[in-house]
Design a protein around this motif. Structure first.
Motif, PDB file in Angstrom:
ATOM      1  N   VAL A   1      -3.057   7.260   3.013  1.00  0.00           N
ATOM      2  CA  VAL A   1      -1.755   7.239   3.698  1.00  0.00           C
ATOM      3  C   VAL A   1      -0.882   8.388   3.215  1.00  0.00           C
ATOM      4  N   LEU A   2      -0.823   8.598   1.905  1.00  0.00           N
ATOM      5  CA  LEU A   2       0.046   9.650   1.380  1.00  0.00           C
ATOM      6  C   LEU A   2      -0.444  11.031   1.793  1.00  0.00           C
ATOM      7  N   ARG A   3      -1.764  11.212   1.872  1.00  0.00           N
ATOM      8  CA  ARG A   3      -2.279  12.504   2.351  1.00  0.00           C
ATOM      9  C   ARG A   3      -1.918  12.710   3.820  1.00  0.00           C
ATOM     10  N   ALA A   4      -2.021  11.646   4.616  1.00  0.00           N
ATOM     11  CA  ALA A   4      -1.666  11.763   6.030  1.00  0.00           C
ATOM     12  C   ALA A   4      -0.187  12.106   6.195  1.00  0.00           C
ATOM     13  N   LEU A   5       0.661  11.469   5.399  1.00  0.00           N
ATOM     14  CA  LEU A   5       2.103  11.698   5.526  1.00  0.00           C
ATOM     15  C   LEU A   5       2.537  13.060   5.001  1.00  0.00           C
ATOM     16  N   ALA A   6       1.674  13.728   4.276  1.00  0.00           N
ATOM     17  CA  ALA A   6       2.006  15.068   3.774  1.00  0.00           C
ATOM     18  C   ALA A   6       1.793  16.153   4.818  1.00  0.00           C
ATOM     19  N   ALA A   7       1.132  15.836   5.923  1.00  0.00           N
ATOM     20  CA  ALA A   7       0.831  16.833   6.945  1.00  0.00           C
ATOM     21  C   ALA A   7       2.108  17.240   7.683  1.00  0.00           C
ATOM     22  N   PRO A   8       2.427  18.531   7.727  1.00  0.00           N
ATOM     23  CA  PRO A   8       3.661  18.963   8.386  1.00  0.00           C
ATOM     24  C   PRO A   8       3.765  18.528   9.846  1.00  0.00           C
ATOM     25  N   ALA A   9       2.649  18.543  10.577  1.00  0.00           N
ATOM     26  CA  ALA A   9       2.696  18.169  11.993  1.00  0.00           C
ATOM     27  C   ALA A   9       3.070  16.698  12.160  1.00  0.00           C
ATOM     28  N   LEU A  10       2.501  15.841  11.313  1.00  0.00           N
ATOM     29  CA  LEU A  10       2.829  14.418  11.400  1.00  0.00           C
ATOM     30  C   LEU A  10       4.288  14.184  11.037  1.00  0.00           C
TER      31      LEU A  10
ATOM     32  N   ILE B   1       0.836  -1.199   0.000  1.00  0.00           N
ATOM     33  CA  ILE B   1       0.000   0.000   0.000  1.00  0.00           C
ATOM     34  C   ILE B   1       0.874   1.252   0.000  1.00  0.00           C
ATOM     35  N   ALA B   2       1.789   1.368   0.962  1.00  0.00           N
ATOM     36  CA  ALA B   2       2.670   2.543   1.000  1.00  0.00           C
ATOM     37  C   ALA B   2       3.803   2.307   1.978  1.00  0.00           C
ATOM     38  N   GLU B   3       4.991   2.764   1.615  1.00  0.00           N
ATOM     39  CA  GLU B   3       6.085   2.840   2.579  1.00  0.00           C
ATOM     40  C   GLU B   3       5.874   4.102   3.404  1.00  0.00           C
ATOM     41  N   VAL B   4       6.018   3.967   4.700  1.00  0.00           N
ATOM     42  CA  VAL B   4       5.692   5.070   5.605  1.00  0.00           C
ATOM     43  C   VAL B   4       6.941   5.805   6.076  1.00  0.00           C
ATOM     44  N   ALA B   5       7.924   5.074   6.579  1.00  0.00           N
ATOM     45  CA  ALA B   5       9.090   5.717   7.189  1.00  0.00           C
ATOM     46  C   ALA B   5      10.249   4.739   7.209  1.00  0.00           C
TER      47      ALA B   5
ATOM     48  N   GLN C   1       9.935  12.843  12.593  1.00  0.00           N
ATOM     49  CA  GLN C   1      11.340  13.247  12.582  1.00  0.00           C
ATOM     50  C   GLN C   1      11.870  13.435  14.000  1.00  0.00           C
ATOM     51  N   GLU C   2      11.055  13.975  14.865  1.00  0.00           N
ATOM     52  CA  GLU C   2      11.473  14.144  16.262  1.00  0.00           C
ATOM     53  C   GLU C   2      11.700  12.788  16.940  1.00  0.00           C
ATOM     54  N   ALA C   3      10.956  11.780  16.496  1.00  0.00           N
ATOM     55  CA  ALA C   3      11.116  10.438  17.053  1.00  0.00           C
ATOM     56  C   ALA C   3      12.273   9.677  16.406  1.00  0.00           C
ATOM     57  N   GLY C   4      12.949  10.302  15.424  1.00  0.00           N
ATOM     58  CA  GLY C   4      14.123   9.691  14.804  1.00  0.00           C
ATOM     59  C   GLY C   4      13.863   8.974  13.501  1.00  0.00           C
ATOM     60  N   PHE C   5      12.667   9.138  12.906  1.00  0.00           N
ATOM     61  CA  PHE C   5      12.334   8.443  11.663  1.00  0.00           C
ATOM     62  C   PHE C   5      12.394   9.400  10.475  1.00  0.00           C
ATOM     63  N   ARG C   6      12.799   8.856   9.332  1.00  0.00           N
ATOM     64  CA  ARG C   6      12.734   9.587   8.068  1.00  0.00           C
ATOM     65  C   ARG C   6      11.403   9.246   7.396  1.00  0.00           C
ATOM     66  N   VAL C   7      10.616  10.255   7.059  1.00  0.00           N
ATOM     67  CA  VAL C   7       9.351  10.011   6.373  1.00  0.00           C
ATOM     68  C   VAL C   7       9.651   9.564   4.946  1.00  0.00           C
ATOM     69  N   ALA C   8       9.035   8.456   4.526  1.00  0.00           N
ATOM     70  CA  ALA C   8       9.291   7.924   3.185  1.00  0.00           C
ATOM     71  C   ALA C   8       8.211   8.359   2.195  1.00  0.00           C
ATOM     72  N   ALA C   9       6.944   8.120   2.540  1.00  0.00           N
ATOM     73  CA  ALA C   9       5.811   8.523   1.701  1.00  0.00           C
ATOM     74  C   ALA C   9       5.952   8.017   0.267  1.00  0.00           C
ATOM     75  N   GLN C  10       6.153   6.714   0.121  1.00  0.00           N
ATOM     76  CA  GLN C  10       6.225   6.082  -1.188  1.00  0.00           C
ATOM     77  C   GLN C  10       4.957   5.268  -1.414  1.00  0.00           C
TER      78      GLN C  10
ATOM     79  N   ASP D   1      19.061   0.243   6.418  1.00  0.00           N
ATOM     80  CA  ASP D   1      18.134   0.888   7.342  1.00  0.00           C
ATOM     81  C   ASP D   1      17.012  -0.085   7.667  1.00  0.00           C
ATOM     82  N   ALA D   2      16.158   0.320   8.569  1.00  0.00           N
ATOM     83  CA  ALA D   2      14.922  -0.410   8.847  1.00  0.00           C
ATOM     84  C   ALA D   2      13.781   0.433   8.316  1.00  0.00           C
ATOM     85  N   TRP D   3      12.916  -0.178   7.538  1.00  0.00           N
ATOM     86  CA  TRP D   3      11.803   0.571   6.955  1.00  0.00           C
ATOM     87  C   TRP D   3      10.468  -0.046   7.363  1.00  0.00           C
ATOM     88  N   PHE D   4       9.439   0.769   7.268  1.00  0.00           N
ATOM     89  CA  PHE D   4       8.111   0.408   7.756  1.00  0.00           C
ATOM     90  C   PHE D   4       7.074   0.793   6.716  1.00  0.00           C
ATOM     91  N   GLY D   5       6.081  -0.057   6.545  1.00  0.00           N
ATOM     92  CA  GLY D   5       5.048   0.259   5.573  1.00  0.00           C
ATOM     93  C   GLY D   5       3.797  -0.559   5.786  1.00  0.00           C
TER      94      GLY D   5
END
Length: 326
Positions: free
Chosen positions: A274-283, A121-125, A288-297, A251-255
């Motif tokens: 999912v992609l709309r949710a990951l586009a939100a600046p607050a999310l 469905i989508a890669e998240v982070a 990023q504060e938790a140490g993850f890179r947002v992937a949004a693929q 790396d370790a990736w999640f989706g």
């Protein structure tokens, strides 16, 4: 062509697309979507999965719930979604690299097949690792550590379990640097961290977010990060390219994946949510504060990532001589 005409054409195109966007949203389940997560509350996958779930609640009207099903390195959760979940979009696996790319090579009898049983469905982070050593080790940079380790009869590498990214990272390091090392597998994150902090093991790959506080406090030394660039959490630590260790780039990736028989329109609707949710600046900021890179693929690039990573880790597993888990 005048800018006015261009703007009119863009507006017409946007208007034509609105019905299609509405149709895609109409394919979303009319019941709450359950994200099955194969790791316990408070773990890395749980943290990023719950951040995503909160963001998705704005885009999936029926709601989203997280269901933790820990055990067997995530295999219990993956098997449930693959074997018993209805292919209607209401049950998804929030999976990670171990379940979706490493497990086919690390399990002799895996109760599911990621390539056959799931639709991406989508890669998240994703999250990078840092190679850390106890503060007592007399080396402050990677080349110095290799020289020191080669002079030892043997070095012990802590891992968060057999068949995990940290385990294979340690094996890659030993092979690339010519070290005499032995992996020590711990059953919990706390046990592994206690071992490296106490100097009972002489090296470990831990996620950047996990080890950064200990490095900052001087309790551990970080000698490299496995990502393509330095981590904002450890800006003084070089990347693998800077220390000329390309084999250690991982790396370790999640989706999110759905049961394979889920209809394509439902897959597309979930992907869009999912992609709309990951586009939100607050999310994105929270991740990023938790140490993850947002992937949004989306579906296609995430599917390609799963295939390429499965092939890559199969080669690593063979090279290390790892014996598949029964």
């Amino acid at each position: 062509m005048s800018s006015l005409i261009l703007r009119r054409r863009a507006a017409i195109a946007a208007g034509l697309l609105l019905p299609f966007a509405g149709a895609a949203r109409a394919q979303l389940p009319d019941r709450p979507v359950r994200l099955v997560l194969g790791f316990p509350p408070g773990s890395g996958p749980d943290v990023v999965g719950r951040i995503l779930a909160e963001g998705l609640r704005e885009h999936i009207p029926a709601g989203v719930v997280v269901d933790n099903k820990p055990g067997a390195a995530g295999a219990i959760a993956a098997q449930e979604v693959a074997r018993t979940a209805a292919p209607d979009g209401t049950t998804l696996l929030f999976g990670e690299v171990g379940q979706l790319a490493m497990a086919p090579s690390t399990y002799a009898r895996l109760p599911y097949d990621p390539a056959r049983d799931f639709a991406p469905i989508a890669e998240v982070a994703a999250v990078d690792f840092a190679f850390v050593v106890p503060a007592s080790v007399p080396a402050d940079e990677f080349a110095g550590y290799v020289a020191w380790a080669k002079a030892q009869p043997q070095v012990f590498m802590g891992t968060f379990g057999a068949g995990t990214p940290g385990h294979f990272g340690a094996a890659i390091l030993a092979n690339a640097a010519g070290l005499r090392s032995e992996a020590v597998h711990f059953r919990s994150t706390g046990d592994a961290m206690a071992a490296i902090l106490n100097g009972n093991v002489q090296g470990m790959f831990g996620t950047v977010a996990l080890v950064a506080p200990h490095v900052t406090a001087g309790r551990l030394k970080a000698l490299l990060v496995t990502g393509p660039a330095r981590s904002p959490l450890l800006p003084a630590v070089p990347s693998v390219s800077e220390v000329n260790q390309p084999a250690l780039a991982f790396d370790a990736w999640f989706g999110l994946v759905a049961p394979a028989a889920t209809p394509a329109p439902v897959q597309a609707a979930l992907e869009g949510a999912v992609l709309r949710a990951l586009a939100a600046p607050a999310l994105r900021a929270r991740m990023q504060e938790a140490g993850f890179r947002v992937a949004a693929q989306g579906r296609e690039p995430f599917g390609a990532r799963m295939r390429s990573e499965t092939a890559r880790w199969a080669e690593v597993v063979r090279a290390t001589g790892f014996r598949a888990i029964e």
